[in-house]
Design an enzyme around this catalytic site. Structure first.
Site, PDB file in Angstrom:
ATOM      1  N   ASP A 193      66.729  87.824  38.169  1.00  0.00           N
ATOM      2  CA  ASP A 193      66.336  87.476  36.794  1.00  0.00           C
ATOM      3  C   ASP A 193      66.188  88.735  35.932  1.00  0.00           C
ATOM      4  OD1 ASP A 193      65.981  85.099  38.136  1.00  0.00           O
ATOM      5  OD2 ASP A 193      64.106  84.603  37.115  1.00  0.00           O
ATOM      6  N   ASP A 238      69.016  75.500  41.287  1.00  0.00           N
ATOM      7  CA  ASP A 238      68.380  76.779  41.602  1.00  0.00           C
ATOM      8  C   ASP A 238      67.748  76.775  43.002  1.00  0.00           C
ATOM      9  OD1 ASP A 238      67.450  79.322  41.165  1.00  0.00           O
ATOM     10  OD2 ASP A 238      66.162  78.818  39.476  1.00  0.00           O
TER      11      ASP A 238
END
Ligand code: 9PG
Length: 489
Positions: free
Chosen positions: A364, A304
């Site tokens: 997200d 990430d």
């Protein structure tokens, strides 16, 4: 030069050009395509997973996000000039005929701009570009095929079904809750159980913290014993100042021409920084880290905040940002070998192709629809929110032939959730369309009906048909995302 594509006459400025069956192959550092579409819709493709990708009317500029100092990763900095009519890798315009003119890089470090008269590409050096005009679905499919030839494609296999700890527990994880969750998931057809952020000592110090006293190898064993492939999250290219790594290897950090550290974002209570992924010792450290985690049993790795390695800076090797990033990703791939699944997140898009198995293609999700503080008042469409996640993911479905595309997790829980049933259904349907199925719902939070819905979601093989840009048929049922694609103003 003058060319004709599907009866459309275009004036092009490039260093070279060769006609192809499905378009035109151009060569150059700067490309300009003159068009006569006027103020039409522009397909903006964001810099990395979370950056806005959308079709936008050229006569209605959006204000640039006002939080850039805090979130330098929202887009590559040069993209904020002329925002949002800029993009990375690929751009397209809608012709009055309904057809689409696409200009897509077949190399790295390429950015685009558009206005009512021109579609332009600019790269760090002379690279090949693909230009095509035709039906939207066709030009994107042809572009994806060319990208696969140039940058690589992972062998096709079904995407794993993933349970991920983030959107249920966030950072609040410990060995007991993980073991409880593993036993609660018994009987559900997940392939991977993925531990997210919260297990590590610090960002940069990738060893288990005191909440996992038996360490990562023992954790992987617990997961495997429960019948799942062990998965783990880490952010290999960033470091926070509280990490040992930050103090032990200050010379590994990305700096600007004046020698100042390049901030890569704010999270975990402060500013974090990037590694110089062209530094030989950093590459060795990355290989070793990825190899150690796979050796501990983590055969699925979600890596990430990868954009950090592709920020502008002065590096050991004088390479453009995305090439430097790709060196770092290559090191991780070398560390884990070919069989470990790499899901890249917060990642530059083109520069990850051929190395990643799966890619997050939007911001997200969150258990709420929108966060207007951030989206309306700060003009930032990359923050966690179901709406933002759906919008950008929908506009990245063309990547599907190249690797697994992850539109983020689906919610079945009604507990701790502000989403309505129809909003939850839109998220679930997009997971089916994208072909990547994941959730973070704690089994203890689901009632019997919700658990049955989760099971059905994981087992189903629905027939998917795309009817229009934002309209689909799923097992005969029509789903329309048009209202999601609109930008709030
Ligand atoms: C873990 C999470 C999850 C999630 C990732 C990523 O500060 N920020 O702007 C910010 C952006 C994204 C983000 C977290 C913070 O989420 O996408 O799935 O793994 O990290 O920290």
């Amino acid at each position: 030069m003058q060319i004709s594509l599907d009866n459309l006459n275009l004036t092009i400025s490039a260093q070279g050009g060769t006609p192809l069956e499905d378009g035109y192959l151009l060569e150059g550092e700067r490309i300009a395509v003159t068009h006569r579409f006027g103020n039409t819709q522009y397909y903006r493709h964001g810099f990395h997973s979370w950056s806005l990708s959308a079709w936008l009317p050229l006569d209605q500029p959006l204000p640039a996000p006002t939080v850039q100092a805090m979130w330098p990763h929202i887009d590559a900095l040069p993209l904020l000039e002329n925002y949002p009519f800029t993009g990375s890798g690929v751009g397209a315009l809608q012709a009055p005929s309904g057809k689409v003119l696409l200009l897509g890089a077949l190399g790295l470090d390429a950015h685009l701009t558009a206005n009512g008269a021109e579609l332009c590409g600019k790269a760090a050096s002379s690279i090949p570009w693909f230009l095509a005009y035709g039906r939207e679905e066709e030009v994107f499919r042809h572009y994806a095929a060319r990208l696969g030839e140039r940058l690589g494609q992972r062998p096709p296999k079904p995407a794993p079904r993933v349970w991920c700890s983030w959107y249920g527990l966030y950072g609040d994880i410990n060995v007991d809750i993980i073991r409880d969750t593993l036993s609660g998931l018994r009987g559900l057809p997940f392939d991977v159980f993925q531990l997210d952020d919260g297990w590590q000592i610090a960002i940069g110090d990738w060893d288990a913290n005191e909440r996992f006293p038996e360490g990562t190898a023992s954790l992987a064993l617990d997961i495997a014993n429960a019948g799942f492939v062990p998965g783990i999250w880490y952010a290999p290219f960033i470091v926070q100042p509280t990490a040992r790594l930050f103090h032990d290897h200050a010379d590994w950090l990305l700096r600007d021409a004046d020698g100042n550290l390049v901030p890569a974002g704010q999270n975990w209570g402060g500013t974090f920084y990037a590694l110089d992924t062209t530094h030989p010792a950093v590459l060795e450290w990355l290989r070793h880290l990825a190899h150690r985690l796979s050796g501990h049993g983590f055969r699925y790795q979600k890596i990430d905040f990868l954009y950090a390695a592709a920020l502008p800076g002065k590096r050991t090797l004088d390479l453009p940002p995305e090439q430097a990033y790709r060196m770092g990703l290559e090191a991780i791939r070398q560390g884990v070998g070919n069989d470990v699944y790499l899901l890249v997140c917060g990642s530059p898009i083109l520069a990850s192709l051929g190395l990643a198995d799966g890619m997050r293609i939007g911001p997200d999700v969150a258990p709420f629809w929108d966060n207007s503080d951030r989206s309306i008042h700060l003009h930032d469409l990359t923050g966690p929110a179901a709406l933002n996640a759906l919008r950008t993911s929908l506009n990245r479905l063309w990547l599907r032939p190249l690797l697994h595309i992850d539109p983020d997790v689906v919610y079945f829980r009604t507990r701790y959730n502000l989403l309505t049933p129809s909003q939850r259904a839109l998220i679930r349907d997009l997971a089916w369309i994208a072909g990547f199925r994941a959730t973070s719902d704690l089994p203890a939070w689901l009632d019997a009906d919700e658990r049955a819905a989760l099971q059905a979601f994981l087992e189903a093989q629905p027939a998917i048909e795309q009817l229009e840009r934002y309209r689909f048929r799923i097992d005969g049922r029509e789903v329309d995302y048009s209202f999601v694609a609109d930008i709030p103003r």
